[in-house]
Design a protein around this motif. Structure first.
Motif, short mmCIF file in Angstrom:
data_model
loop_
_atom_site.label_atom_id
_atom_site.label_comp_id
_atom_site.label_asym_id
_atom_site.label_seq_id
_atom_site.Cartn_x
_atom_site.Cartn_y
_atom_site.Cartn_z
N LYS A 104 35.69 39.90 39.54
CA LYS A 104 36.30 40.48 38.35
C LYS A 104 36.76 41.90 38.65
CE LYS A 104 35.32 41.36 33.52
NZ LYS A 104 34.33 41.26 32.44
N GLY A 105 37.99 42.20 38.25
CA GLY A 105 38.54 43.54 38.45
C GLY A 105 39.31 43.71 39.74
N CYS A 106 39.27 42.71 40.58
CA CYS A 106 39.97 42.76 41.86
C CYS A 106 41.47 42.72 41.62
CB CYS A 106 39.52 41.56 42.70
SG CYS A 106 40.26 41.47 44.30
N ASN A 107 42.22 43.45 42.44
CA ASN A 107 43.68 43.42 42.34
C ASN A 107 44.16 42.12 42.98
OD1 ASN A 107 46.43 43.73 42.62
ND2 ASN A 107 46.31 45.90 43.13
N LYS A 108 44.33 41.11 42.14
CA LYS A 108 44.67 39.77 42.61
C LYS A 108 45.98 39.75 43.40
CE LYS A 108 41.39 37.51 40.15
NZ LYS A 108 40.21 38.29 40.31
N ALA A 109 46.98 40.48 42.93
CA ALA A 109 48.28 40.50 43.62
C ALA A 109 48.11 41.03 45.04
CB ALA A 109 49.29 41.34 42.85
N GLU A 110 47.35 42.09 45.19
CA GLU A 110 47.14 42.68 46.52
C GLU A 110 46.41 41.71 47.45
OE1 GLU A 110 45.48 46.86 48.40
OE2 GLU A 110 44.66 46.19 46.49
N ILE A 111 45.39 41.06 46.93
CA ILE A 111 44.63 40.11 47.75
C ILE A 111 45.47 38.87 48.06
CG2 ILE A 111 42.54 38.69 47.89
CD1 ILE A 111 42.05 41.75 48.09
N LEU A 112 46.24 38.41 47.10
CA LEU A 112 47.13 37.27 47.37
C LEU A 112 48.18 37.61 48.41
CD1 LEU A 112 47.52 35.85 43.76
CD2 LEU A 112 46.49 34.66 45.71
N LEU A 113 48.64 38.86 48.43
CA LEU A 113 49.57 39.28 49.49
C LEU A 113 48.91 39.20 50.86
CD1 LEU A 113 51.53 42.23 47.90
CD2 LEU A 113 52.48 40.10 48.78
N LYS A 114 47.61 39.48 50.91
CA LYS A 114 46.87 39.33 52.17
C LYS A 114 46.85 37.86 52.59
CE LYS A 114 45.70 43.67 51.89
NZ LYS A 114 46.50 44.67 52.57
N LYS A 115 46.75 36.98 51.58
CA LYS A 115 46.77 35.55 51.89
C LYS A 115 48.14 35.14 52.43
CE LYS A 115 45.26 31.15 50.08
NZ LYS A 115 44.49 30.51 49.01
N VAL A 116 49.20 35.70 51.86
CA VAL A 116 50.55 35.44 52.36
C VAL A 116 50.64 35.88 53.82
CG1 VAL A 116 52.99 36.12 52.15
CG2 VAL A 116 51.66 35.57 50.10
N SER A 117 50.11 37.06 54.11
CA SER A 117 50.12 37.58 55.48
C SER A 117 49.34 36.66 56.41
CB SER A 117 49.54 38.99 55.50
OG SER A 117 49.55 39.52 56.79
N LEU A 118 48.20 36.18 55.95
CA LEU A 118 47.40 35.25 56.76
C LEU A 118 48.19 33.98 57.06
CD1 LEU A 118 44.71 34.12 57.95
CD2 LEU A 118 44.18 33.34 55.63
N LEU A 119 48.79 33.41 56.05
CA LEU A 119 49.56 32.18 56.25
C LEU A 119 50.77 32.42 57.15
CD1 LEU A 119 49.32 30.82 52.61
CD2 LEU A 119 48.26 29.82 54.64
#
Length: 177
Positions: A104-119
């Protein structure tokens, strides 16, 4: 009083990083002498090791210490994930991304961008584009819009490039027959 001094040195370290590394290290040393388990100080020390010294294993240790103290230390996740990606620890990065998205409170967009980078690093470009759509739904500022657009363009180019290679291979096989 202890907290005031800790905060003072922590703010000095944060203000000095990355422009004045000597001051950063000195201030971090003082901050950690007041509280060796301070997650912000440990995170900044991890960043220093990853971003300046390219000591990814050392950085991972500091990030792990910070999260051991507080799993809700939201400041740690983006930098820890970046370090794992740089060090090509993709499985560990994927697990950390998935966990961070539950906080809760995590910047979801920022973390999802990390997932994009991983993929993207795993050359799963189509999957990365799909996650990028989710980033758009979780982005709540205009600054991120430009980064998303650039990422979309880059992924599109890579998809076209990888499809072009597939077509060339198929044509080469037909010529051999």
């Amino acid at each position: 009083m202890k907290t005031d001094k800790l905060d003072k040195f922590l703010f000095q370290a944060m203000d000095a990083y990355p422009s004045y590394l000597e001051e950063t290290v000195e201030s971090l040393g003082y901050a950690l002498s007041y509280d060796a388990k301070n997650t912000m100080a440990l995170c900044l020390l991890g960043r220093l090791h990853a971003e300046q010294l390219y000591d990814y294993e050392g950085a991972k240790t500091y990030f792990e210490q910070a999260l051991a103290e507080n799993l809700h230390a939201l400041e740690v996740y983006p930098y820890f994930i970046d370090t794992l990606l740089q060090n090509e620890d993709f499985d560990q990065a994927e697990k950390l991304i998935d966990f961070a998205l539950t906080i809760k409170g995590c910047n979801k967009a920022e973390i999802l961008l990390k997932k994009v980078s991983l993929l993207e690093r795993k050359r799963a470009f189509t999957a990365a584009k799909e996650v990028l759509k989710e980033v758009k739904f979780n982005a709540y500022n205009s600054d991120l819009h430009y980064y998303i657009s650039d990422t979309e363009k880059r992924l599109k180019e890579k998809i076209e490039l990888s499809e072009g290679k597939k077509e060339k291979k198929a044509k080469a096989k037909k010529k051999k027959k």
